[in-house]
Design an enzyme around this catalytic site. Structure first.
Site, short mmCIF file in Angstrom:
data_model
loop_
_atom_site.label_atom_id
_atom_site.label_comp_id
_atom_site.label_asym_id
_atom_site.label_seq_id
_atom_site.Cartn_x
_atom_site.Cartn_y
_atom_site.Cartn_z
N ASP A 185 -4.21 -6.48 -15.72
CA ASP A 185 -5.82 -7.10 -15.23
C ASP A 185 -6.20 -5.47 -17.01
OD1 ASP A 185 -5.99 -8.86 -15.08
OD2 ASP A 185 -6.01 -7.40 -12.54
N HIS A 225 -1.05 -0.43 -8.89
CA HIS A 225 -0.58 -1.55 -8.22
C HIS A 225 -0.06 -1.30 -7.33
CE1 HIS A 225 1.41 -5.53 -7.85
NE2 HIS A 225 0.30 -5.78 -8.60
#
Ligand code: CMC
Length: 430
Positions: free
Chosen positions: A365, A307
């Site tokens: 996700d 991320h």
């Protein structure tokens, strides 16, 4: 008197004092707005890794500590105690609602869940095999052609109506895109159901058989929505703000956000992640894919890992993992091949030197795709569900931007590295 905080920058031998702006929490920001005018230089920051594009009071992320707050409230507390619609209220209006405020908000959202009947024809213009995100970009953009009474951005009432319409109708539009791709009739919303249950029913009911929503699945869907509701200035939100900075109408801005979200580095990662797990197929093939992810000459990345901001862990992933366990236990699918690959991949990557050193952890996700698949959604619906959930964030950020007196059209500059001025050459002489 406390000394004003400044940063000194020396450009070609001359020193400039630049104001340092302090947030409530987080790093200070150097205010470079006058730098070009005074020193004739730009700053260069592709990907905006060191640039704050706006002031905001909505969401705060501490990437090192793995913290995410909506209006100051930690995401773990909201996930445990709140629900998606209450979270929407919080994001939009800044405070948790009273009972009366919540009842009024609930009524306003549920009253707008149906779409204009004419929109049904609009769907029919798409191919049945169109990706639902492609359909959603088109249909949400087309809302400005259906709801003329809420496109004047200078009228606060119209801004409010447009915001509520999008939060209310996005689940209906996403479910219609799904039904259309399945060749099944559209299912109208039912306003006696909560937001998440209504969406599940619009996706899975058929005229011949109603769909009774399981409370565990509804709660898991509600959580997925809460965890994705906002994430400060991410790519799609920045897209919505940039589109809105020109005065574009709110439906067009959110359609732009949906288009950006679709990319595999952003919201498209949940679909890409599950497809990757399927491609890996069996646990014994994991080392091969780990090797590829580390190979500089191979563009392959482990989807669902890493991320831009979280460099410790993704707090959303923690909550999502718990939900995944609950849903899989309820549905009795805690033993399929994809899940085994996911669990083993997570274990190996968390211990692998490359992933540890680069601080690449499973993100939200990684787990959301596993839950959605277990619920019966095809991978193509994963990103539309992200889009439904993020709509409130887009809308809240868009409204905040319009109310900000510092708002200007977004217009970055560039470092031109192209050809110098040259004269046109006739084709016969080239
Ligand atoms: N697999 C393998 N290597 C990776 C990965 C990955 N998933 N992510 C980053 N790296 C490596 C990358 O190769 C680079 O290595 P080096 O320093 O040797 O060049 C280093 O880690 C830093 O990567 P980056 O691309 O500079 O980092 P970024 O902040 O620009 O990218 C990211 C963040 C999320 C786009 C990236 O980690 C990625 O592509 N992840 C996979 C896609 C994904 O899961 N996206 C969902 C994000 S969460 C949902 C959302 O908010 O949208």
């Amino acid at each position: 008197m406390a000394e004003a905080k400044t940063a000194k920058v020396t450009v070609k031998g001359k020193e400039y004092d630049l104001p340092l702006l302090s947030p409530t929490v987080g790093p200070d920001a150097i205010d470079i707005r006058k730098l070009y005018g005074e020193a004739d230089v730009f700053t260069f920051d592709p990907g905006f890794t060191s640039t704050a594009s706006c002031e905001s009071t909505i969401t705060y992320i501490d990437g090192d500590k793995g913290e995410l707050w909506y209006r100051g409230y930690p995401i773990e507390q909201l996930a445990a105690n709140s629900n998606y619609l209450e979270t929407c209220y919080l994001l939009l209006y800044g405070e948790l609602p009273s009972r009366e405020q919540m009842a009024d908000f609930h009524k306003r959202v549920t009253r707008h869940t149906m779409v204009h009947e004419q929109m049904h024809n609009f769907f029919r213009g798409f191919r049945r095999d169109a990706h639902p995100m492609a359909t959603m970009v088109g249909v949400v953009g087309a809302m400005s052609a259906f709801y003329h009474d809420s496109v004047d951005i200078n009228d606060p009432w119209q801004r409010e109506v447009a915001s509520i319409r999008m939060i209310a109708k996005l689940p209906t539009i996403a479910a219609m895109a799904y039904k259309y791709s399945m060749g099944q009739p559209f299912v109208y919303p039912r306003n006696d159901l909560d937001y998440a249950s209504n969406f599940l029913r619009m996706c899975f009911a058929v005229p011949t058989e109603d769909y009774v929503v399981s409370p565990v699945l509804s709660k898991a869907m509600d959580r997925i929505m809460m965890l994705h509701a906002d994430h400060e200035q991410n790519a799609s939100t920045s897209t919505v703000r940039l589109a809105g900075s020109s005065g574009a109408n709110p439906f067009a801005c959110v359609a732009a956000g949906i288009a950006c979200l679709w990319g595999p580095a952003h919201g498209g990662a949940n679909q890409a992640c599950l497809e990757m797990l399927r491609e890996i197929g069996t646990v014994d093939r994991i080392p091969e894919f780990i090797k590829r992810a580390k190979d500089k000459d191979d563009s392959f990345r482990l989807m669902g890992f890493g991320h831009r901001v979280y460099k410790n862990f993704d707090p959303r992933a923690k909550v999502m993992k718990e939900s995944a366990d609950e849903v899989l236990a309820l549905l009795g699918v805690d033993d399929n091949e994809t899940l085994q690959v996911a669990k083993e991949l997570e274990r190996i990557a968390l211990e692998d030197e490359y992933f540890v050193e680069k601080k690449l952890y499973p993100n939200v996700d990684f787990y959301s795709g596993i839950i959605l698949e277990a619920m019966g959604f095809p991978t193509s619906m994963f990103t539309p569900i992200f889009a439904i959930s993020r709509t409130v964030g887009w809308v809240a950020q868009w409204k905040e931007m319009l109310a900000d007196p510092q708002n200007k059209i977004g217009r970055p500059r560039q470092l031109y590295v192209g050809a110098l001025r040259r004269d046109y050459l006739a084709i016969s002489k080239r």
